[in-house]
Write an enzyme that holds these catalytic residues in place. Structure first.
Site, PDB file in Angstrom:
ATOM      1  N   ALA A  96       0.819  -1.206   0.000  1.00 58.47           N
ATOM      2  CA  ALA A  96       0.000   0.000   0.000  1.00 58.47           C
ATOM      3  C   ALA A  96       0.861   1.269   0.000  1.00 58.47           C
ATOM      4  O   ALA A  96       2.065   1.214   0.281  1.00 58.47           O
ATOM      5  CB  ALA A  96      -0.902  -0.019   1.238  1.00 58.47           C
ATOM      6  N   SER A 139      -1.746  -2.838  -5.008  1.00 56.01           N
ATOM      7  CA  SER A 139      -2.577  -2.956  -3.805  1.00 56.01           C
ATOM      8  C   SER A 139      -3.896  -2.194  -3.962  1.00 56.01           C
ATOM      9  O   SER A 139      -3.941  -1.141  -4.606  1.00 56.01           O
ATOM     10  CB  SER A 139      -1.812  -2.382  -2.612  1.00 56.01           C
ATOM     11  OG  SER A 139      -2.673  -2.204  -1.498  1.00 56.01           O
ATOM     12  N   TYR A 187      -8.498  -6.039  -1.314  1.00 58.45           N
ATOM     13  CA  TYR A 187      -9.087  -6.142   0.013  1.00 58.45           C
ATOM     14  C   TYR A 187     -10.572  -5.955  -0.214  1.00 58.45           C
ATOM     15  O   TYR A 187     -10.993  -4.903  -0.745  1.00 58.45           O
ATOM     16  CB  TYR A 187      -8.578  -5.023   0.922  1.00 58.45           C
ATOM     17  CG  TYR A 187      -7.172  -5.209   1.459  1.00 58.45           C
ATOM     18  CD1 TYR A 187      -6.796  -6.368   2.130  1.00 58.45           C
ATOM     19  CD2 TYR A 187      -6.223  -4.192   1.327  1.00 58.45           C
ATOM     20  CE1 TYR A 187      -5.514  -6.519   2.638  1.00 58.45           C
ATOM     21  CE2 TYR A 187      -4.946  -4.337   1.837  1.00 58.45           C
ATOM     22  CZ  TYR A 187      -4.600  -5.506   2.488  1.00 58.45           C
ATOM     23  OH  TYR A 187      -3.336  -5.647   2.994  1.00 58.45           O
ATOM     24  N   THR A 227      -6.578 -10.884  -0.754  1.00 59.77           N
ATOM     25  CA  THR A 227      -5.819 -11.066   0.485  1.00 59.77           C
ATOM     26  C   THR A 227      -6.783 -11.398   1.614  1.00 59.77           C
ATOM     27  O   THR A 227      -7.745 -10.658   1.853  1.00 59.77           O
ATOM     28  CB  THR A 227      -5.028  -9.782   0.806  1.00 59.77           C
ATOM     29  OG1 THR A 227      -4.098  -9.563  -0.266  1.00 59.77           O
ATOM     30  CG2 THR A 227      -4.270  -9.907   2.114  1.00 59.77           C
ATOM     31  N   LYS A 265      -4.274 -14.875  -1.357  1.00 63.12           N
ATOM     32  CA  LYS A 265      -3.010 -14.505  -0.699  1.00 63.12           C
ATOM     33  C   LYS A 265      -3.191 -14.457   0.814  1.00 63.12           C
ATOM     34  O   LYS A 265      -4.152 -13.845   1.306  1.00 63.12           O
ATOM     35  CB  LYS A 265      -2.551 -13.133  -1.188  1.00 63.12           C
ATOM     36  CG  LYS A 265      -1.289 -12.596  -0.492  1.00 63.12           C
ATOM     37  CD  LYS A 265      -0.822 -11.299  -1.137  1.00 63.12           C
ATOM     38  CE  LYS A 265       0.453 -10.771  -0.512  1.00 63.12           C
ATOM     39  NZ  LYS A 265       0.230 -10.071   0.762  1.00 63.12           N
ATOM     40  N   HIS A 281       2.001 -12.104   5.417  1.00 59.11           N
ATOM     41  CA  HIS A 281       1.929 -10.651   5.248  1.00 59.11           C
ATOM     42  C   HIS A 281       3.244  -9.986   5.670  1.00 59.11           C
ATOM     43  O   HIS A 281       3.262  -8.884   6.199  1.00 59.11           O
ATOM     44  CB  HIS A 281       0.755 -10.086   6.044  1.00 59.11           C
ATOM     45  CG  HIS A 281       0.018  -8.954   5.381  1.00 59.11           C
ATOM     46  ND1 HIS A 281      -1.214  -9.095   4.786  1.00 59.11           N
ATOM     47  CD2 HIS A 281       0.351  -7.644   5.217  1.00 59.11           C
ATOM     48  CE1 HIS A 281      -1.619  -7.926   4.300  1.00 59.11           C
ATOM     49  NE2 HIS A 281      -0.677  -7.017   4.549  1.00 59.11           N
ATOM     50  N   ASP A 289       5.759 -15.656  -0.174  1.00 57.31           N
ATOM     51  CA  ASP A 289       6.495 -14.423   0.118  1.00 57.31           C
ATOM     52  C   ASP A 289       6.764 -14.334   1.604  1.00 57.31           C
ATOM     53  O   ASP A 289       6.220 -15.103   2.404  1.00 57.31           O
ATOM     54  CB  ASP A 289       5.782 -13.172  -0.410  1.00 57.31           C
ATOM     55  CG  ASP A 289       4.538 -12.764   0.379  1.00 57.31           C
ATOM     56  OD1 ASP A 289       4.378 -13.196   1.538  1.00 57.31           O
ATOM     57  OD2 ASP A 289       3.728 -11.993  -0.177  1.00 57.31           O
ATOM     58  N   ARG A 333      15.220 -12.299   0.294  1.00 57.76           N
ATOM     59  CA  ARG A 333      16.192 -11.195   0.223  1.00 57.76           C
ATOM     60  C   ARG A 333      17.382 -11.504  -0.683  1.00 57.76           C
ATOM     61  O   ARG A 333      18.224 -10.634  -0.913  1.00 57.76           O
ATOM     62  CB  ARG A 333      16.749 -10.886   1.631  1.00 57.76           C
ATOM     63  CG  ARG A 333      15.695 -10.487   2.644  1.00 57.76           C
ATOM     64  CD  ARG A 333      15.110  -9.121   2.338  1.00 57.76           C
ATOM     65  NE  ARG A 333      14.106  -8.726   3.314  1.00 57.76           N
ATOM     66  CZ  ARG A 333      12.793  -8.952   3.181  1.00 57.76           C
ATOM     67  NH1 ARG A 333      12.323  -9.570   2.107  1.00 57.76           N
ATOM     68  NH2 ARG A 333      11.944  -8.551   4.102  1.00 57.76           N
TER      69      ARG A 333
HETATM   70  C1  LIG Z   1       4.841  -1.594   3.552  1.00 60.74           C
HETATM   71  C2  LIG Z   1       4.040  -2.811   3.220  1.00 60.74           C
HETATM   72  C3  LIG Z   1       2.734  -2.678   2.764  1.00 60.74           C
HETATM   73  C4  LIG Z   1       1.984  -3.807   2.442  1.00 60.74           C
HETATM   74  N1  LIG Z   1       0.719  -3.653   1.933  1.00 60.74           N
HETATM   75  C5  LIG Z   1       0.032  -4.734   1.523  1.00 60.74           C
HETATM   76  C6  LIG Z   1      -1.225  -4.599   0.869  1.00 60.74           C
HETATM   77  O1  LIG Z   1      -1.712  -3.503   0.652  1.00 60.74           O
HETATM   78  N2  LIG Z   1      -1.854  -5.736   0.477  1.00 60.74           N
HETATM   79  C7  LIG Z   1      -1.339  -6.987   0.690  1.00 60.74           C
HETATM   80  O2  LIG Z   1      -1.945  -7.986   0.303  1.00 60.74           O
HETATM   81  N3  LIG Z   1      -0.130  -7.137   1.290  1.00 60.74           N
HETATM   82  C8  LIG Z   1       0.557  -6.058   1.693  1.00 60.74           C
HETATM   83  N4  LIG Z   1       1.800  -6.214   2.262  1.00 60.74           N
HETATM   84  C9  LIG Z   1       2.387  -7.570   2.370  1.00 60.74           C
HETATM   85  C10 LIG Z   1       3.205  -7.892   1.112  1.00 60.74           C
HETATM   86  O3  LIG Z   1       2.371  -8.069  -0.006  1.00 60.74           O
HETATM   87  C11 LIG Z   1       4.022  -9.193   1.291  1.00 60.74           C
HETATM   88  O4  LIG Z   1       3.168 -10.228   1.698  1.00 60.74           O
HETATM   89  C12 LIG Z   1       5.177  -9.054   2.291  1.00 60.74           C
HETATM   90  O5  LIG Z   1       5.722  -7.761   2.278  1.00 60.74           O
HETATM   91  C13 LIG Z   1       6.267 -10.070   1.969  1.00 60.74           C
HETATM   92  O6  LIG Z   1       7.280 -10.018   2.907  1.00 60.74           O
HETATM   93  P1  LIG Z   1       8.698  -9.251   2.692  1.00 60.74           P
HETATM   94  O7  LIG Z   1       8.399  -7.799   2.837  1.00 60.74           O
HETATM   95  O8  LIG Z   1       9.511  -9.806   3.801  1.00 60.74           O
HETATM   96  O9  LIG Z   1       9.220  -9.616   1.312  1.00 60.74           O
HETATM   97  C14 LIG Z   1       2.555  -5.091   2.600  1.00 60.74           C
HETATM   98  C15 LIG Z   1       3.867  -5.213   3.048  1.00 60.74           C
HETATM   99  C16 LIG Z   1       4.618  -4.094   3.346  1.00 60.74           C
HETATM  100  C17 LIG Z   1       6.042  -4.264   3.799  1.00 60.74           C
END
Ligand SMILES: Cc1cc2nc3c(=O)[nH]c(=O)nc-3n(C[C@H](O)[C@H](O)[C@H](O)COP(=O)(O)O)c2cc1C
Length: 356
Positions: free
Chosen positions: A84, A111, A135, A161, A229, A253, A284, A288
């Site tokens: 987001a 997102s 969402y 999600t 997801k 997440h 996910d 890294r």
């Molecule tokens: C800053 C941030 C915002 C996120 N916003 C969303 C979102 O809007 N929708 C969603 O399904 N997942 C969201 N996520 C989760 C990511 O899609 C993902 O599952 C997660 O970041 C993966 O882990 P990693 O950051 O360790 O690679 C967000 C993650 C972060 C770090």
């Protein structure tokens, strides 16, 4: 080049660069996890604990990172995870991130809580494979409009999600005072005028009563393939399959929702075992390094979503930074394919790894 100099040559240095550039509240939003951040840390530790078992010598003169998922050939397994509020990370926002992902030939997932609409992203980023993360909002009419706008803008899959019926408490983010203006979030634009809102107020628009039946009917009405997801168990993955999913994302997440759930790398094999013959399984959380990508493929993932590193790239260099971070991962994946004696990404199998 970014304002802060040439882009760093490694992902850890990109993380450091982002930490220097971002305002403290945005940094807390990006980096933070929920509660004690046990799952956040476990995601990283779990990939580290999987050992690669090389098969050398082998002819690795030519390597091929290509894979296929959702019925399409893909040049490599990387997908930019939905995240987001990307214009808070860099003025280029989602459009820049999508442009960078397209330049690296990665799928970009937008997102629901983006700071740009699907149409704006398509207009600004041009062609490139894109998925829309949904969402499901309490306002079902609004939800349908968002999905059809994404489909009209050429988005190819609907990623629903399911692990955020309500927002978990993220202490770092709360302490930092991170907040948004509703005007910046098109999905909510006419909800609360130009008010300043907290992430919790924003996610209050999400329907906490969502059921599998709702997921199935929203996806069916969209005409797009469904990716569910945010699940971690074989049972949930089977239910996703029964409710029309073409794929699932094994995800906690990024350690931002329920704390103390299993690390993504730990949860992946059982989900693959349960549904991997019928569905694509993505993963996910804590990816890294190129070696992490190879481990995920070896454990049965069809592709991997990359979260925070994409935002580090965006912070450091906008679209070019996102392209750079994805290309760093791809360079490392190429090395991992060579050094593990597994030149074809699609042939990675569980024999290539030892789990703890
Ligand atoms: C800053 C941030 C915002 C996120 N916003 C969303 C979102 O809007 N929708 C969603 O399904 N997942 C969201 N996520 C989760 C990511 O899609 C993902 O599952 C997660 O970041 C993966 O882990 P990693 O950051 O360790 O690679 C967000 C993650 C972060 C770090």
């Amino acid at each position: 080049m970014s304002a802060a100099g040439p882009l760093p040559a490694t992902i850890p240095e990109l993380a450091e660069r982002a930490a220097e550039i971002l305002e403290p509240d945005v940094l807390a939003y990006v980096e933070g996890g929920s509660a004690d951040e046990l799952t956040l840390r476990a995601n990283l530790a779990a990939w580290a604990a999987v050992a690669l078992l090389p098969r050398l010598p082998a002819d690795v003169a030519v390597r091929d990172p290509s894979v296929s998922f959702l019925g399409r050939e893909r040049p490599h397994p990387l997908i930019a995870a939905p995240m987001a509020y990307q214009r808070r990370v860099h003025p280029e926002g989602e459009a820049g991130a999508a442009r960078g992902a397209a330049a690296a030939r990665a799928v970009y997932c937008l997102s629901t809580l983006a700071t740009s609409t699907a149409a704006e992203v398509t207009a600004a980023a041009g062609p490139g494979p894109r998925w829309f993360q949904l969402y499901v909002l309490r306002d079902r009419g609004r939800t349908r409009d968002l999905v059809s706008a994404a489909a009209e803008a050429g988005f190819e899959a609907l990623v629903i999600t399911v692990d955020l019926p309500v927002l978990a408490t993220r202490d770092r983010e709360l302490r930092s005072g991170f907040a948004l203006i509703t005007e910046d979030i098109p999905a909510l634009r006419d909800r609360a005028g130009g008010d300043v809102v907290t992430p919790r107020q924003t996610t209050d628009h999400i329907d906490a009563s969502l059921t599998w039946e709702d997921v199935a009917s929203i996806a069916a009405a969209s005409g797009l393939p469904l990716v569910v997801k945010g699940l971690l168990t074989p049972e949930a993955a089977r239910l996703a399959a029964e409710h029309g999913a073409a794929a699932v994302v094994v995800s906690n997440h990024g350690g931002r929702q329920l704390d103390t759930v299993p690390a993504a790398a730990e949860a992946l094999p059982a989900v693959v075992e349960a549904v991997g013959d019928h569905l694509d399984v993505f993963v996910d959380g804590g990816i890294r390094r190129g070696t992490d990508v190879l481990k995920a493929l070896a454990l049965g993932a069809s592709g991997v979503m990359v979260g925070r590193p994409v935002l580090w790239g965006l912070a450091a260099g906008g679209a070019a930074g996102v392209q750079h971070v994805l290309e760093l991962l791809l360079g490392e994946l190429d090395l991992a394919l060579a050094l593990s004696g597994c030149p074809q990404a699609r042939e990675a199998d569980p024999g290539l790894v030892r789990r703890p």
